[in-house]
Write a protein that holds these residues in place. Structure first.
Motif, PDB file in Angstrom:
ATOM      1  N   TYR A   1       0.831  -1.203   0.000  1.00 40.33           N
ATOM      2  CA  TYR A   1       0.000   0.000   0.000  1.00 40.33           C
ATOM      3  C   TYR A   1       0.865   1.253   0.000  1.00 40.33           C
ATOM      4  CZ  TYR A   1      -4.213  -2.651   1.287  1.00 40.33           C
ATOM      5  OH  TYR A   1      -5.263  -3.503   1.306  1.00 40.33           O
ATOM      6  N   MET A   2       1.887   1.252   0.839  1.00 39.75           N
ATOM      7  CA  MET A   2       2.757   2.430   0.940  1.00 39.75           C
ATOM      8  C   MET A   2       3.468   2.709  -0.376  1.00 39.75           C
ATOM      9  SD  MET A   2       4.409   1.945   4.659  1.00 39.75           S
ATOM     10  CE  MET A   2       3.426   1.819   6.122  1.00 39.75           C
ATOM     11  N   TRP A   3       3.864   1.673  -1.088  1.00 41.76           N
ATOM     12  CA  TRP A   3       4.537   1.833  -2.370  1.00 41.76           C
ATOM     13  C   TRP A   3       3.577   2.407  -3.411  1.00 41.76           C
ATOM     14  CZ3 TRP A   3       7.907   3.046  -5.647  1.00 41.76           C
ATOM     15  CH2 TRP A   3       7.864   2.615  -6.964  1.00 41.76           C
ATOM     16  N   LEU A   4       2.439   1.766  -3.598  1.00 40.93           N
ATOM     17  CA  LEU A   4       1.526   2.180  -4.664  1.00 40.93           C
ATOM     18  C   LEU A   4       0.934   3.565  -4.418  1.00 40.93           C
ATOM     19  CD1 LEU A   4      -0.275  -1.215  -5.342  1.00 40.93           C
ATOM     20  CD2 LEU A   4       1.452  -0.086  -6.754  1.00 40.93           C
ATOM     21  N   LEU A   5       0.585   3.865  -3.197  1.00 41.11           N
ATOM     22  CA  LEU A   5       0.018   5.181  -2.913  1.00 41.11           C
ATOM     23  C   LEU A   5       1.102   6.240  -2.725  1.00 41.11           C
ATOM     24  CD1 LEU A   5      -2.870   4.113  -0.527  1.00 41.11           C
ATOM     25  CD2 LEU A   5      -2.981   4.646  -2.965  1.00 41.11           C
ATOM     26  N   GLY A   6       2.236   5.849  -2.152  1.00 41.42           N
ATOM     27  CA  GLY A   6       3.333   6.788  -1.945  1.00 41.42           C
ATOM     28  C   GLY A   6       3.901   7.323  -3.242  1.00 41.42           C
ATOM     29  N   MET A   7       4.021   6.455  -4.247  1.00 31.62           N
ATOM     30  CA  MET A   7       4.561   6.927  -5.526  1.00 31.62           C
ATOM     31  C   MET A   7       3.623   7.935  -6.173  1.00 31.62           C
ATOM     32  SD  MET A   7       4.040   3.724  -8.140  1.00 31.62           S
ATOM     33  CE  MET A   7       4.910   4.568  -9.414  1.00 31.62           C
ATOM     34  N   LEU A   8       2.326   7.758  -6.007  1.00 30.44           N
ATOM     35  CA  LEU A   8       1.376   8.736  -6.541  1.00 30.44           C
ATOM     36  C   LEU A   8       1.469  10.059  -5.790  1.00 30.44           C
ATOM     37  CD1 LEU A   8      -1.776   6.495  -7.013  1.00 30.44           C
ATOM     38  CD2 LEU A   8      -0.324   7.436  -8.799  1.00 30.44           C
ATOM     39  N   LEU A   9       1.511   9.992  -4.468  1.00 32.16           N
ATOM     40  CA  LEU A   9       1.559  11.210  -3.655  1.00 32.16           C
ATOM     41  C   LEU A   9       2.822  12.028  -3.899  1.00 32.16           C
ATOM     42  CD1 LEU A   9       0.117   9.879  -0.283  1.00 32.16           C
ATOM     43  CD2 LEU A   9      -1.018  11.318  -1.993  1.00 32.16           C
ATOM     44  N   ILE A  10       3.961  11.348  -4.035  1.00 34.39           N
ATOM     45  CA  ILE A  10       5.221  12.057  -4.297  1.00 34.39           C
ATOM     46  C   ILE A  10       5.153  12.798  -5.621  1.00 34.39           C
ATOM     47  CG2 ILE A  10       7.641  11.679  -4.932  1.00 34.39           C
ATOM     48  CD1 ILE A  10       7.702   9.521  -2.730  1.00 34.39           C
ATOM     49  N   GLN A  11       4.652  12.148  -6.651  1.00 34.33           N
ATOM     50  CA  GLN A  11       4.605  12.778  -7.968  1.00 34.33           C
ATOM     51  C   GLN A  11       3.595  13.921  -8.006  1.00 34.33           C
ATOM     52  OE1 GLN A  11       5.414   9.968 -11.389  1.00 34.33           O
ATOM     53  NE2 GLN A  11       4.809   8.498  -9.795  1.00 34.33           N
ATOM     54  N   ILE A  12       2.477  13.766  -7.333  1.00 35.48           N
ATOM     55  CA  ILE A  12       1.495  14.845  -7.281  1.00 35.48           C
ATOM     56  C   ILE A  12       2.046  16.029  -6.481  1.00 35.48           C
ATOM     57  CG2 ILE A  12      -0.772  15.481  -6.362  1.00 35.48           C
ATOM     58  CD1 ILE A  12      -1.676  12.610  -7.181  1.00 35.48           C
ATOM     59  N   ALA A  13       2.783  15.735  -5.401  1.00 33.66           N
ATOM     60  CA  ALA A  13       3.390  16.812  -4.609  1.00 33.66           C
ATOM     61  C   ALA A  13       4.405  17.587  -5.446  1.00 33.66           C
ATOM     62  CB  ALA A  13       4.058  16.237  -3.365  1.00 33.66           C
ATOM     63  N   LEU A  14       5.215  16.886  -6.244  1.00 30.32           N
ATOM     64  CA  LEU A  14       6.184  17.577  -7.101  1.00 30.32           C
ATOM     65  C   LEU A  14       5.498  18.331  -8.234  1.00 30.32           C
ATOM     66  CD1 LEU A  14       9.102  15.002  -7.176  1.00 30.32           C
ATOM     67  CD2 LEU A  14       9.142  17.296  -6.231  1.00 30.32           C
ATOM     68  N   LEU A  15       4.336  17.901  -8.614  1.00 29.24           N
ATOM     69  CA  LEU A  15       3.567  18.614  -9.631  1.00 29.24           C
ATOM     70  C   LEU A  15       3.106  19.976  -9.110  1.00 29.24           C
ATOM     71  CD1 LEU A  15       2.183  18.496 -12.423  1.00 29.24           C
ATOM     72  CD2 LEU A  15       0.228  17.461 -11.285  1.00 29.24           C
ATOM     73  N   MET A  16       2.825  20.057  -7.828  1.00 29.20           N
ATOM     74  CA  MET A  16       2.320  21.301  -7.232  1.00 29.20           C
ATOM     75  C   MET A  16       3.422  22.238  -6.745  1.00 29.20           C
ATOM     76  SD  MET A  16      -1.113  20.149  -5.269  1.00 29.20           S
ATOM     77  CE  MET A  16      -0.671  18.554  -4.621  1.00 29.20           C
ATOM     78  N   CYS A  17       4.670  21.814  -6.814  1.00 30.45           N
ATOM     79  CA  CYS A  17       5.779  22.664  -6.366  1.00 30.45           C
ATOM     80  C   CYS A  17       6.001  23.813  -7.348  1.00 30.45           C
ATOM     81  CB  CYS A  17       7.065  21.836  -6.247  1.00 30.45           C
ATOM     82  SG  CYS A  17       7.019  20.669  -4.890  1.00 30.45           S
TER      83      CYS A  17
END
Length: 132
Positions: A96-112
Motif C-alpha cells: 500500500y505504501m509503495w503504490l500510494l506513496g509513488m502517486l503522492l510524491i509525484q502529485i506533490a512535485l507537480l504542485m511545487c
C-alpha cells in the motif's frame, strides 16, 4: 517526452521489485529507496520537460506499478496487499505504501513552484526582443 515515459516505466519496475526489501524485518529500506528513486526521477522529468513530462512520467510509472500489482503471469503477487496473520507491520503494508506513496510524491512535485526545478532548455526571447 519519450525519456520521461521510459524513466517512468523503469521506476515502476525497479520500485515494484525493491519496495519489499527489509519489510519482513520491519526495516523497510527498500521502500525508502524505491520512493527516493521515484522522487528523483520525477524531479528530473519536471525539470527537463515541464508539467507535461511529469504527467507522462506519472502515467507510465503508475501504469507499470499498478499493472504489475494486478497482473502476474506466474500467479504470485509482486505487490502483496492486505493479507492477515501474524506478520510484521511493514510486511503487510509495504505494498500500500509503495503504490500510494509513488502517486503522492509525484502529485506533490507537480504542485511545487517552477523555480525549484532546473530552467527549461528552450531558447527564450531577450527582454524587449520581438520574435516572429
Amino acid at each position: 517526452m519519450l525519456i520521461c515515459i521510459a524513466s517512468g516505466v523503469a521506476v515502476g519496475i525497479m520500485g515494484t521489485m525493491a519496495h519489499r526489501m527489509g519489510a519482513s524485518a520491519n526495516l523497510p529500506y527498500g521502500l525508502v529507496v524505491a520512493l527516493l528513486i521515484v522522487a528523483l526521477s520525477t524531479w528530473c522529468a519536471r525539470s527537463f520537460a515541464g508539467v507535461a513530462g511529469l504527467g507522462l512520467h506519472l502515467l507510465a510509472s503508475s501504469a507499470m506499478a499498478w499493472g504489475m500489482a494486478v497482473y502476474n503471469p506466474g500467479g504470485g503477487a509482486l505487490t502483496p496487499i492486505g493479507f492477515g496473520g501474524q506478520v510484521p507491520y511493514f510486511s503487510e503494508h509495504a505494498g500500500y505504501m509503495w503504490l500510494l506513496g509513488m502517486l503522492l510524491i509525484q502529485i506533490a512535485l507537480l504542485m511545487c513552484p517552477r523555480r525549484w526545478f532546473l530552467p527549461s532548455h528552450t531558447p527564450r526571447a531577450a527582454e524587449g526582443e520581438v520574435r516572429p
